[in-house]
Design a protein around this motif. Sequence first.
Motif, PDB file in Angstrom:
ATOM      1  N   ALA A  81       5.891  -0.401  -6.591  1.00 22.69           N
ATOM      2  CA  ALA A  81       5.087  -0.304  -7.402  1.00 22.69           C
ATOM      3  C   ALA A  81       5.025   0.659  -8.613  1.00 22.69           C
ATOM      4  CB  ALA A  81       3.898   0.281  -6.406  1.00 22.69           C
ATOM      5  N   THR A 106       0.756  -1.165   0.032  1.00 27.94           N
ATOM      6  CA  THR A 106      -0.019   0.058  -0.101  1.00 27.94           C
ATOM      7  C   THR A 106       0.957   1.207  -0.036  1.00 27.94           C
ATOM      8  OG1 THR A 106      -1.570  -1.387   1.197  1.00 27.94           O
ATOM      9  CG2 THR A 106      -1.948   1.411   1.208  1.00 27.94           C
ATOM     10  N   VAL A 112       2.479   2.941 -11.757  1.00 30.51           N
ATOM     11  CA  VAL A 112       1.219   3.289 -12.260  1.00 30.51           C
ATOM     12  C   VAL A 112       1.529   2.921 -13.554  1.00 30.51           C
ATOM     13  CG1 VAL A 112      -0.567   4.928 -12.286  1.00 30.51           C
ATOM     14  CG2 VAL A 112       0.986   4.873 -10.234  1.00 30.51           C
ATOM     15  N   VAL A 133      -1.112  -7.361  -7.567  1.00 35.92           N
ATOM     16  CA  VAL A 133      -0.028  -7.791  -6.640  1.00 35.92           C
ATOM     17  C   VAL A 133       0.579  -8.879  -7.044  1.00 35.92           C
ATOM     18  CG1 VAL A 133       0.735  -7.792  -4.337  1.00 35.92           C
ATOM     19  CG2 VAL A 133      -1.175  -6.408  -4.742  1.00 35.92           C
ATOM     20  N   VAL A 146      -2.395  -0.268 -11.457  1.00 30.33           N
ATOM     21  CA  VAL A 146      -1.426  -0.348 -10.530  1.00 30.33           C
ATOM     22  C   VAL A 146      -0.866  -1.601 -10.250  1.00 30.33           C
ATOM     23  CG1 VAL A 146      -0.421   0.323  -7.923  1.00 30.33           C
ATOM     24  CG2 VAL A 146      -2.250   1.849  -9.159  1.00 30.33           C
ATOM     25  N   ILE A 194       2.236  -4.077  -8.451  1.00 27.00           N
ATOM     26  CA  ILE A 194       2.899  -4.066  -7.301  1.00 27.00           C
ATOM     27  C   ILE A 194       3.577  -5.388  -7.235  1.00 27.00           C
ATOM     28  CG2 ILE A 194       2.953  -3.669  -4.706  1.00 27.00           C
ATOM     29  CD1 ILE A 194      -0.141  -2.278  -5.251  1.00 27.00           C
ATOM     30  N   ALA A 236       2.450   1.898  -3.367  1.00 26.07           N
ATOM     31  CA  ALA A 236       1.375   2.204  -4.299  1.00 26.07           C
ATOM     32  C   ALA A 236       1.005   3.587  -4.049  1.00 26.07           C
ATOM     33  CB  ALA A 236       0.110   1.405  -4.259  1.00 26.07           C
ATOM     34  N   GLN A 237       1.032   4.223  -2.903  1.00 21.50           N
ATOM     35  CA  GLN A 237       0.594   5.602  -2.449  1.00 21.50           C
ATOM     36  C   GLN A 237       1.808   6.299  -3.094  1.00 21.50           C
ATOM     37  OE1 GLN A 237       0.141   5.312   1.498  1.00 21.50           O
ATOM     38  NE2 GLN A 237      -2.187   5.465   1.292  1.00 21.50           N
ATOM     39  N   ILE A 242      -5.788  -3.232 -10.196  1.00 14.12           N
ATOM     40  CA  ILE A 242      -4.700  -3.413  -9.279  1.00 14.12           C
ATOM     41  C   ILE A 242      -4.221  -4.789  -9.306  1.00 14.12           C
ATOM     42  CG2 ILE A 242      -3.783  -3.397  -6.884  1.00 14.12           C
ATOM     43  CD1 ILE A 242      -6.086  -1.140  -6.199  1.00 14.12           C
TER      44      ILE A 242
END
Length: 429
Positions: free
Chosen positions: A188, A81, A190, A103, A160, A162, A84-85, A101
């Motif tokens: 991560a 997380t 984008v 992962v 996204v 990751i 990703a942020q 998303i």
Amino acid sequence: MAEQGSQTRPLHRSRLAAANRPRALRYAHIVGWGMEVPSQVLTNSDLEAIVDTNDEWITTRTGIKERRIAEQRETTTSLATRAAQKALDVADMLPSAIDLIIVATATPEYIFPSTASMVQDYLGATNAGAFDLSAACSGFVYALDMAASKIRTGEIDTAVVIGAETLSRVVDWADRGTCILFGDGAGAVVLQGSDIPGGILSSVLRSDGSGWDMLTLPTVSSRDTYLQDGKHEMHRIYMDGKGVFRFATRIIGDSIKAALEQVGLTPDDLTLVIPHQANQRIIEYAAKSLKIPEERVYSNIARYGNTSAASIPLALAEVAERELIKPGDILAFVGFGGGLSWAAMIVEWSAMPARTAYSLTWGRRQGEYALAWLRRPLVRLWRRLMLLTPPAIIRRLRQRAGLAAEDTIETEPPRSRPAQEDTPPDSAS
Ligand code: UT7
């Protein structure tokens, strides 16, 4: 690509599908990147107190000097997380704009739900689909290829992707052959669709399942089948190091060359290769087999060890953050590991070095994170209330709110199906 002419059965020609045909071909660009590693460092000399090893052996045989180890509160989801942020900050994008998303991980918190679903919840990415992808250390490149393919067809616009791991939780701390290798972390990116050419150019995804038992992390249903041999343990990594080393050096150069050929390029066109960080000797071998200088193959294994699916996005985030690459540069990613699986990808870097961390969108992004944080307990409470409320009252409330009768939420559990329907067909018969 699979051999042409594999279609053997005639197909019905749909008139409906034409209406839902994807838009014109698009390009998938990497527009954001981020990494997150635990602050706790485990050095080679720390390891000397755990197993019979020494700094000299680890450094010369692997190139690793230290690795990061997750603290109790840190999980695959929390690392994913945060990464990703950070990637959304660089892309200056809102969580609500994400369509998908993925992962890539070998250490999910649960077999289900997916880590991606949990990340989706924490980000407040309310319009995104989410799933995990299992391809061990090749996972990030596989996941990037899946997301890029959906963007290229025009089905989605933003993804996204990751790579995240907490391998320290599944390492056998008594096995000096493996415990010195692995570390925790997440990276991560984008991905965004555009009509501007560039971004992900080509990829080669491969697997040789005959080597599945060379690198394993057994879970739930493997106990009866092969955990009796004394080498393998539930939720512990096992690796035939020499065998995997030979495999990695065999495929690393060839797979990159095959991905380059797809777009009419050669190793000389490569600005930088970002390989999976498994062993410094493998990284050096990549340069040798591509006949390029070692400086053009990125290595950060000394600081993070082998972080499996996280190693490539983590390295990419470092490279981009340090502005070691510029628009127009040609990059190669190559992952390899359990499966056995491997994947190579060619990317034309297209992100301009714009810094927008404190734009207006930054504030809206924080707002969406805060909303996600508030929404979580409220939605749970609402679900509970709905379960406790008699269906007739819910129907009446929904009618009063102007919702159609067919929309009525199912509050009673579905009737169980007959037992024989759930029984898998006997493969022996
Ligand atoms: O991420 C997925 C992909 N993974 C990889 O690509 C990893 C590929 N494999 C490797 O990187 C290497 O095979 C390892 C780093 C895992 C091992 O290196 P190696 O040069 O293949 O060592 P080895 O396993 O053949 O062991 C050589 C010797 C052995 O001692 P003897 O039998 O020769 O007396 C080991 O017991 O080194 C010993 N040894 C160690 N000594 C000190 C093994 N591990 C250690 C250790 N410290 N940590």
